[in-house]
Motif scaffolding. Sequence first.
Motif, PDB file in Angstrom:
ATOM      1  N   GLU A 154       0.833  -1.204   0.000  1.00  0.00           N
ATOM      2  CA  GLU A 154       0.000   0.000   0.000  1.00  0.00           C
ATOM      3  C   GLU A 154       0.868   1.255   0.000  1.00  0.00           C
ATOM      4  O   GLU A 154       0.564   2.223  -0.706  1.00  0.00           O
ATOM      5  N   ARG A 155       1.947   1.244   0.772  1.00  0.00           N
ATOM      6  CA  ARG A 155       2.850   2.387   0.828  1.00  0.00           C
ATOM      7  C   ARG A 155       3.473   2.652  -0.550  1.00  0.00           C
ATOM      8  O   ARG A 155       3.561   3.786  -0.989  1.00  0.00           O
TER       9      ARG A 155
ATOM     10  N   THR B  66       2.251   1.733  -3.530  1.00  0.00           N
ATOM     11  CA  THR B  66       1.197   2.217  -4.430  1.00  0.00           C
ATOM     12  C   THR B  66       0.866   3.675  -4.146  1.00  0.00           C
ATOM     13  O   THR B  66       0.757   4.485  -5.077  1.00  0.00           O
ATOM     14  N   ASN B  67       0.727   4.044  -2.884  1.00  0.00           N
ATOM     15  CA  ASN B  67       0.416   5.429  -2.523  1.00  0.00           C
ATOM     16  C   ASN B  67       1.525   6.381  -2.937  1.00  0.00           C
ATOM     17  O   ASN B  67       1.262   7.500  -3.393  1.00  0.00           O
TER      18      ASN B  67
ATOM     19  N   ASP C 166       1.293   6.708  -6.738  1.00  0.00           N
ATOM     20  CA  ASP C 166       0.097   7.500  -7.045  1.00  0.00           C
ATOM     21  C   ASP C 166       0.324   8.967  -6.710  1.00  0.00           C
ATOM     22  O   ASP C 166      -0.098   9.860  -7.457  1.00  0.00           O
ATOM     23  N   GLY C 167       1.007   9.219  -5.598  1.00  0.00           N
ATOM     24  CA  GLY C 167       1.257  10.609  -5.179  1.00  0.00           C
ATOM     25  C   GLY C 167       2.131  11.368  -6.134  1.00  0.00           C
ATOM     26  O   GLY C 167       1.876  12.537  -6.437  1.00  0.00           O
TER      27      GLY C 167
ATOM     28  N   LYS D 145      -5.238   9.094  -8.922  1.00  0.00           N
ATOM     29  CA  LYS D 145      -6.106   8.868  -7.764  1.00  0.00           C
ATOM     30  C   LYS D 145      -6.873   7.585  -8.001  1.00  0.00           C
ATOM     31  O   LYS D 145      -7.504   7.424  -9.033  1.00  0.00           O
TER      32      LYS D 145
END
Length: 130
Positions: A116-117, A119-120, A123-124, A129
Motif C-alpha cells: 500500500e505504501r 502504491t500510494n 500514485d502521489g 487517484k
Amino acid sequence: MDTGPSEPKRRYRHYLEMVTGSIEDKKRWRQYKARIRELPENYRTAVEALERYLMHFGPGDGADAASMYEDLADLFEQSAADGTPIREIVGEDPVEFVEAFLANYRVGQWIRRERERLTNAIDGVTGHKP
C-alpha cells in the motif's frame, strides 16, 4: 507503587520480555508446535509448508501470529479427524488458499502495508487517484 515480594519478579519479567518478547506468546508457540507434531505425517508436512510461507508474509510475532497459527492447527486437526483430504482443504492452488487464510489476519501484515505504501507513493508522484 507495589513493593510486595512479587515486585522484583514482575520487574525482572518485564525486562526479560523487552529483550526476548512475550513469554506468553512463546508458550503459545510451543503449544502450537506440539499440536502440529501430533498430526498425521502428510497433514503435518502440509502445515509446515504453510507455516514457512506465513513466516515470510504473515504477522511476524505476537498475539496476532499466535492466533493465526492456532487457527491453522485447529483447521488441520479437525480435517485430519474428519479424514478430509489435504487438497480439499487447500484446493488446487495452495498459494491462493494461504493468501485467503492470511487475509483474515490484517494486523501485523507488513507486506500488505508495504504494498500500500508503494502504491500510494507512486500514485502521489504521478497524480493518479485510485
